[in-house]
Design a protein around this motif. Structure first.
Motif, mmCIF file in Angstrom:
data_model
loop_
_atom_site.group_PDB
_atom_site.id
_atom_site.type_symbol
_atom_site.label_atom_id
_atom_site.label_comp_id
_atom_site.label_asym_id
_atom_site.label_seq_id
_atom_site.Cartn_x
_atom_site.Cartn_y
_atom_site.Cartn_z
ATOM 1 N N THR A 24 1.028 -1.161 0.059
ATOM 2 C CA THR A 24 0.066 -0.063 0.081
ATOM 3 C C THR A 24 0.965 1.241 -0.052
ATOM 4 O O THR A 24 0.611 2.076 -0.715
ATOM 5 N N LEU A 25 1.939 1.185 0.880
ATOM 6 C CA LEU A 25 2.808 2.588 0.899
ATOM 7 C C LEU A 25 3.486 2.611 -0.575
ATOM 8 O O LEU A 25 3.580 3.854 -0.729
ATOM 9 N N GLU A 27 2.482 1.734 -3.398
ATOM 10 C CA GLU A 27 1.536 2.185 -4.365
ATOM 11 C C GLU A 27 1.076 3.595 -4.262
ATOM 12 O O GLU A 27 1.085 4.333 -5.168
ATOM 13 N N ALA A 28 0.816 4.066 -2.840
ATOM 14 C CA ALA A 28 0.647 5.477 -2.450
ATOM 15 C C ALA A 28 1.691 6.474 -2.940
ATOM 16 O O ALA A 28 1.306 7.460 -3.534
ATOM 17 N N LEU A 31 1.966 7.016 -6.635
ATOM 18 C CA LEU A 31 0.752 7.681 -6.924
ATOM 19 C C LEU A 31 1.125 9.162 -6.821
ATOM 20 O O LEU A 31 0.736 9.897 -7.608
ATOM 21 N N GLU A 32 2.087 9.481 -5.857
ATOM 22 C CA GLU A 32 2.584 10.610 -5.476
ATOM 23 C C GLU A 32 3.520 10.961 -6.509
ATOM 24 O O GLU A 32 4.256 12.244 -6.373
ATOM 25 N N LYS A 109 2.453 4.487 14.130
ATOM 26 C CA LYS A 109 1.175 3.918 13.391
ATOM 27 C C LYS A 109 -0.022 4.222 14.338
ATOM 28 O O LYS A 109 0.320 4.303 15.367
ATOM 29 N N PRO A 110 -1.141 4.172 13.775
ATOM 30 C CA PRO A 110 -1.435 4.187 12.105
ATOM 31 C C PRO A 110 -0.773 5.514 11.667
ATOM 32 O O PRO A 110 -0.962 6.460 12.010
ATOM 33 N N LEU A 111 -0.328 5.166 10.475
ATOM 34 C CA LEU A 111 0.272 6.131 9.654
ATOM 35 C C LEU A 111 -0.831 7.208 9.050
ATOM 36 O O LEU A 111 -1.639 6.712 8.782
ATOM 37 N N VAL A 112 -0.227 8.365 8.757
ATOM 38 C CA VAL A 112 -1.182 9.381 8.195
ATOM 39 C C VAL A 112 -0.362 9.823 6.871
ATOM 40 O O VAL A 112 0.632 10.322 6.980
ATOM 41 N N MET A 113 -0.980 9.509 5.687
ATOM 42 C CA MET A 113 -0.410 9.536 4.438
ATOM 43 C C MET A 113 0.053 11.158 4.228
ATOM 44 O O MET A 113 0.942 11.435 3.862
ATOM 45 N N ASP A 114 -0.813 12.022 4.677
ATOM 46 C CA ASP A 114 -0.281 13.533 4.708
ATOM 47 C C ASP A 114 1.078 13.873 5.488
ATOM 48 O O ASP A 114 1.765 14.511 4.823
ATOM 49 N N LEU A 116 3.243 11.851 5.597
ATOM 50 C CA LEU A 116 4.200 11.121 4.937
ATOM 51 C C LEU A 116 4.613 11.739 3.646
ATOM 52 O O LEU A 116 6.017 11.898 3.377
ATOM 53 N N VAL A 117 3.646 12.075 3.004
ATOM 54 C CA VAL A 117 4.056 13.088 1.771
ATOM 55 C C VAL A 117 4.769 14.184 2.269
ATOM 56 O O VAL A 117 6.071 14.668 1.591
ATOM 57 N N GLU A 121 8.532 14.867 0.614
ATOM 58 C CA GLU A 121 8.884 16.188 -0.212
ATOM 59 C C GLU A 121 9.933 16.736 0.481
ATOM 60 O O GLU A 121 10.756 17.460 -0.534
ATOM 61 N N ARG B 492 -2.453 -1.619 14.943
ATOM 62 C CA ARG B 492 -1.969 -0.304 14.187
ATOM 63 C C ARG B 492 -1.397 -0.655 12.695
ATOM 64 O O ARG B 492 -1.595 0.201 11.913
ATOM 65 N N SER B 496 -2.889 1.221 9.370
ATOM 66 C CA SER B 496 -1.809 2.078 8.771
ATOM 67 C C SER B 496 -2.308 1.681 7.128
ATOM 68 O O SER B 496 -2.223 2.809 6.411
ATOM 69 N N SER B 504 -4.406 8.049 0.387
ATOM 70 C CA SER B 504 -3.663 8.163 -1.100
ATOM 71 C C SER B 504 -4.723 8.277 -2.266
ATOM 72 O O SER B 504 -4.415 9.251 -3.136
ATOM 73 N N ARG B 525 -7.028 -2.210 -5.545
ATOM 74 C CA ARG B 525 -6.949 -1.367 -4.215
ATOM 75 C C ARG B 525 -8.343 -1.724 -3.256
ATOM 76 O O ARG B 525 -8.316 -1.865 -2.068
#
Lengths: 129, 705
Positions: A24-25, A27-28, A31-32, A109-114, A116-117, A121, B492, B496, B504, B525
Motif C-alpha cells: 500500500t505504501l 503504491e501510494a 501515485l504521488e 502507526k497508524p500512519l497518516v498519508m499527509d 508521510l508526503v 517532499e 496499528r 495504517s 492516497s 486497491r
C-alpha cells in the motif's frame, strides 16, 4: 518492481514486513510520483543498499523477522556511504522502544498519508512533476 | 438461845418433874460436846465454859473464865474491832449470827458458826450474852474440797473445750492450706521442712506430701536447675525461701527446669520469716504460685499477635509462612516446619526452624532426607484437612513411623516428645501443613495448644488467600495492560495500510489523477481495503476471545468427532498460503482418532500450530501427523525451519510471548497460550521439541474422552 529496475539514486526505500502495508505504501508513494523500492525485512534492504543503491530516504519499520529495524539502522550507521541517508522510522510500539534507534524522524502507526508526503517532499526530488 | 428454841426445850422437859429440869439443863450444857455453849458477862468476858467449848477451843474452864471472848478472834478480826461489833449488834438486835474464822488455843483456825444472844433481865437491861459456837471446819473443808473439785472439773472441761477448738481451727487452717492452689511450705532454720501442702508437693514434682517432707534438704536443687526470668542462673542462697531463713521477706519469679526431663515450670515465689519471742527466725514460710500456664497463655497471645502482624507485612506467602515458623520457635515449639502441597499432591518442605541453631541443619537434613510421606502424620493431615495432636510420642510410635533405621536412630536421639500438625486451608483446598514439635523443652502439647496452632494456621491460610487474590488481581491488571498494548500494536499495522490507501486515493482524486490509475488498479486497491477491513474485524474477534479466556474458564462444546477431519480442514485451508511461501504441508494419519472433543477449539489449536509453522519456517516442509491408540489421540506439527531458540522455549506457552515478530498473520503472542489452554481443558498436554537449526515439533496428546 525490483531494486535493479529503478534509478539507484532517485527512489524511496520502504522496509516493512507486513505485506499489505508494504504494498500500500509503495503504491501510494508511486501515485504521488516517486520511485519506490520495497524490502520485507532488514536483510533484504541491506542487500539492496550494499549493491550500491542510494535512496533519497528510507521508510523503516522496527519489528521485523530475519533482521529488524534497529539492526539495519546500526549497519547503515557503520557504513559511511549509508550513514547520511535520511531514515523515517515507522513504529507501532511505544515511544520508549523507538527511542533506541537513531532516526531523522519517528512516525507512529497508524500512519497518516499527509504526514508521510510532507516528509518525503522534504528529502526527495519530486518525481511526478 | 432464841425464843422458839426455849419453847421447844420446855416442851421436851415437860414430862419431867419440874424440879428436875434445871439440873438436867445444866447437865446438858455441861456435857454437850458438839457445841461450845458459854456465857459472856456484860463486858464480853467469859463467865461459863462447857465441855463442848473446851473440846472445840482447847481451853480449860480455869484458863479461860474471866478472859475476854476477843481471844477467839483472829488478829485481823480483832484489829478490825469485830468482837465489840458483834456484841453491839447482839445488843441492838437481840441476836447475831455469822460464820467465820476463829482461833483455837493452839493458834490454829477453825471455821465456826456463831450465834450470840443478848441476855436481858425483866427491866430489859443487858446482863450478859449467851454464845453458841459450832466447829464447821470439817464441813467447810468438805465444801471447799467439793468446790475445788467442781472448779477443777470445770477448768478441765474448759481445757478440753479449748483444746478441741484449737484442734478444730488447726484442722481448718490445714484444710485451707491443703486446698489452696499455691504451694505452701514451712521450713525450720536448719532447712528441714516441717510442713508442705499438696500443691507444694505437686509443683515440686513429688508424689505426695510425705515424700516431700521425707526428702533430703538438697533434693530441690538436685532435681531442678533454677533460673531467673531472663534465663540466667538463680543462686540457691538467693531464693526467697533461703533468704526468709535469714530473716528477710522477699519475692521472685523462678523458673524450675527439671534436670531429668528438661521440662520447665515458672513460679512466683514469696518467702517470709516467722520470729520467736527472742527475735530469732523460728520458721520460714514459702508460698509459690504456678505461673507456667499463665506464661504460656501470655506467650500464646503474644505469638498470635506477632503472627498477625507478620501476616500483614508481606504479600509473598512463602516469606510469610517462613516468618510464622520462625515466630513459633521457641515460644510454642522446639521445632516448627511448614510443608506445601505440590500440584501432584506430594508435600514439599518450605521452611523449618529449630530452637537450637546448632540443630537447624540437622532438622533441615532430616526434612531433605525423609520428606513427609503420604502415610506420615503430615501426609495424613494434608489429605484429611483435619488437625492432629500426639501429646506423648512413644518409642513404639517412633519405631512404627520410621521404617528407615538411620531415620529411627536419629528420631530416638532427638528425644521427640510431642507433636501437632495443622492444615493450611484455602477454601476447600489444603495448601500445606504446619508441624509443631517439642523435644528439648520437655513440654507436652495439649488441647489448648492445638487450638492455638489451628488459629495460627487459620490466620496464615487467610493471609495466603489474600496474597493469592492480590497476586491474581495484579496479574489480571498486568494481563489487561499487556493485552491492550499488544492489541493496539497489532491493530496499528493493518489500520495504517487501510488509512494510507484511502488517503492516497483521496489525494489522487483531489489532484484529478484518480481515473488515470485505470479500473484494474482501482479494483485491486478496493479488494485490498476490503480484505484489510475483514482482517481487522477478525483481529478484534480474536482479541475479545482471548480477553474472555484470560478471565474466565474455557467452556467446551464436546461432540464425537474424528481429529483427522479437523486436521484435514486446516491443512486444506493453508495449502495456498504455504505454497505462496514456498512451503508444502503433508498430513499423515494412523490408528483410531475419534474422540469426544470441541471441534471449534481443536480447529483453533491446529490452525495456530500450522499457521506458526508456515509463518516462522518459510520455504520449509511442514508435517501434520494424527495418530491414535491406548485411549489417547496424538497430533504433531513438525516444521523444518530455523527452530526455536532455547531461551524462548520455556516461556513460549505464556501469554503474549512469541518467538519472533509476525509477518502476514497477526501474531499477538496469544496463539500458543490459547492452544495450551484448550488442550488443558480437554485434559491433554502439549510439548515442544526444538533445537535451533533442526526445526520444531509441537506434540499434543488428547484423551479420547
Amino acid at each position: 518492481m525490483t531494486p535493479a529496475e529503478v534509478d539507484p539514486n532517485e527512489h524511496i526505500l520502504v522496509v516493512e514486513d507486513d505485506r499489505d502495508l508494504r504494498d500500500t505504501l509503495a503504491e501510494a508513494l508511486r501515485l504521488e510520483g516517486y520511485e519506490v523500492v520495497s524490502a520485507e525485512h532488514g536483510e533484504a534492504a541491506l542487500r539492496h543498499l550494499r549493491s550500491g543503491a542510494r535512496p533519497c530516504m528510507v521508510l523503516l519499520d522496527l519489528m521485523m523477522p530475519v533482521m529488524d529495524g534497529w539492526t539495519l539502522r546500526r549497519e547503515m550507521l557503520k557504513d559511511a556511504a549509508l550513514a547520511a541517508i535520511p531514515v523515517v522510522v515507522m513504529t507501532a510500539a511505544g515511544a520508549g522502544r523507538a527511542a533506541g534507534v537513531e532516526a531523522t524522524v519517528v512516525v507512529h502507526k497508524p500512519l497518516v498519508m499527509d504526514d508521510l508526503v510532507a516528509l518525503v517532499e522534504a528529502h526527495c526530488p519530486h518525481g511526478a512533476n | 438461845m432464841s425464843a422458839t428454841e426455849k419453847r421447844e426445850t420446855t416442851v421436851a422437859v415437860e414430862r419431867l418433874a419440874p424440879n428436875e429440869v434445871p439440873d438436867l439443863l445444866d447437865l446438858l450444857i455441861e456435857q454437850v460436846v458438839d457445841y461450845a455453849i458459854f456465857v459472856l458477862d456484860r463486858n464480853g468476858n467469859i463467865a461459863s465454859w462447857n465441855a463442848g467449848a473446851q473440846r472445840i477451843k482447847g481451853y480449860t474452864p480455869i484458863e479461860i473464865i474471866g478472859q475476854p471472848y476477843a481471844l477467839f478472834f483472829t488478829d485481823e478480826d480483832r484489829a478490825a474491832g469485830k468482837p465489840a461489833h458483834i456484841l453491839a449488834s447482839a445488843r441492838a438486835h437481840g441476836r447475831y449470827h455469822e460464820e467465820g474464822w476463829r482461833r483455837r488455843k493452839d493458834g490454829t483456825r477453825f471455821w465456826a458458826s456463831v450465834v450470840m444472844t443478848a441476855l436481858r433481865d425483866e427491866s430489859g437491861a443487858v446482863r450478859g450474852y449467851a454464845k453458841i459456837t459450832r466447829d464447821l471446819t470439817e464441813r467447810r473443808r468438805a465444801e471447799e474440797e467439793a468446790r475445788v473439785a467442781a472448779a477443777e472439773r470445770a477448768s478441765r472441761q474448759q481445757a478440753e473445750l479449748d483444746e478441741r477448738e484449737v484442734r478444730r481451727s488447726r484442722d481448718q487452717l490445714d484444710l485451707i492450706l491443703r486446698s489452696v492452689a499455691e504451694g505452701v511450705t514451712a521450713q525450720r532454720p536448719d532447712g528441714r521442712l516441717v510442713f508442705a501442702n499438696e500443691a507444694a508437693a505437686r509443683l515440686s514434682g513429688f508424689d505426695s506430701v510425705a515424700a516431700m517432707l521425707a526428702a533430703p534438704i538438697d533434693e530441690m536443687p538436685r532435681r531442678f536447675e533454677m533460673l531467673r526470668e531472663d534465663g540466667t542462673s538463680f543462686p540457691f542462697e538467693e531464693l526467697p525461701g533461703r533468704r526468709a531463713l535469714r530473716g528477710e521477706a522477699t519475692t521472685a519469679t523462678v523458673r524450675f527446669k527439671d534436670r531429668r526431663t528438661g521440662e520447665e515450670r515458672w513460679s512466683f515465689v514469696s518467702g517470709a520469716p516467722v520470729f520467736d519471742a527472742e527475735g530469732r527466725v523460728e520458721i520460714a514460710v514459702n508460698v509459690f504460685r504456678e505461673l507456667t500456664e499463665q506464661r504460656r497463655s501470655e506467650a500464646a497471645w503474644q505469638f498470635l499477635a506477632d503472627v498477625s502482624a507478620t501476616l500483614g507485612a508481606s504479600l509473598d506467602y512463602e516469606v510469610t509462612l517462613k516468618k510464622v515458623v520462625e515466630l513459633a520457635v521457641p515460644r510454642i515449639a522446639d521445632w516448627c516446619g511448614v510443608d506445601v502441597v505440590e500440584p501432584d499432591g506430594h508435600l514439599e518442605p518450605l521452611a523449618v526452624a529449630h530452637v537450637d541453631p546448632g540443630k537447624l541443619e540437622l532438622a533441615r537434613e532430616w526434612r531433605r532426607r525423609w520428606p513427609p510421606r503420604p502415610e506420615s502424620l503430615a501426609g495424613r493431615v494434608a489429605r484429611s484437612g483435619t488437625p492432629e495432636l500426639i501429646s506423648e510420642i512413644t518409642t513404639a510410635m517412633i519405631e512404627a513411623g520410621t521404617p528407615d533405621l538411620e531415620q529411627r536412630r536419629m528420631a530416638l536421639e532427638l528425644g521427640l516428645r510431642s507433636v501437632m500438625v495443622v492444615p493450611l486451608r484455602v477454601g476447600n483446598e489444603t495448601i500445606g501443613v504446619l508441624t509443631f514439635v517439642t523435644a528439648e523443652s520437655g513440654r507436652r502439647f495439649g488441647a489448648q495448644d492445638l487450638v492455638l496452632a489451628s488459629e495460627v494456621a487459620r490466620r496464615a491460610s487467610l493471609a495466603v488467600e489474600n496474597a493469592r487474590a492480590y497476586t491474581e488481581a495484579r496479574l489480571a491488571v498486568q494481563t489487561r495492560d499487556n493485552f491492550l498494548a499488544i492489541a493496539s500494536h497489532e491493530l496499528r499495522t493493518p489500520l495504517s495500510a487501510l488509512s494510507v490507501m484511502t488517503t492516497s486515493l483521496v489525494r489522487a482524486a483531489g489532484q484529478g489523477r484518480l481515473l488515470s490509475l485505470g479500473e484494474d488498479a482501482l479494483k485491486d486497491r478496493m479488494v485490498k481495503a476490503d480484505r484489510q477491513t475483514r482482517q481487522l474485524a477478525r483481529l478484534i474477534d480474536r482479541l475479545l476471545d482471548v480477553s474472555r479466556l484470560s478471565t474466565r474458564d474455557l467452556r467446551l462444546e464436546r461432540e464425537t468427532l474424528d481429529l483427522v477431519e479437523v486436521a484435514r480442514d486446516v491443512v486444506s485451508r493453508y495449502e495456498d498460503a504455504a505454497a505462496e511461501r514456498g512451503s508444502r504441508i503433508e498430513l499423515k494419519t494412523s490408528g483410531e482418532t475419534t474422540g469426544y472433543w470441541d471441534r471449534g477449539r481443536l480447529d483453533q489449536v491446529i490452525t495456530n500450530l500450522v499457521g506458526n509453522a508456515i509463518k516462522y519456517a518459510p520455504g520449509a516442509a511442514v508435517t501434520v501427523s494424527v495418530s491414535g491408540g491406548g485411549g489417547h489421540a496424538r497430533l504433531t506439527v513438525r516444521d523444518e525451519g530455523p527452530g526455536i531458540p532455547l531461551e524462548h522455549q520455556e516461556r513460549i506457552f505464556d501469554q503474549f510471548e512469541r518467538a519472533s515478530p509476525s509477518e502476514d498473520l497477526p501474531g499477538m503472542g496469544l496463539g500458543l497460550w490459547l492452544v495450551r489452554r484448550i488442550v488443558a481443558a480437554h485434559g491433554g498436554a502439549i510439548t515442544l521439541d526444538s533445537r535451533p537449526g533442526t526445526g520444531a515439533t509441537f506434540s499434543v496428546v488428547l484423551p479420547m474422552r
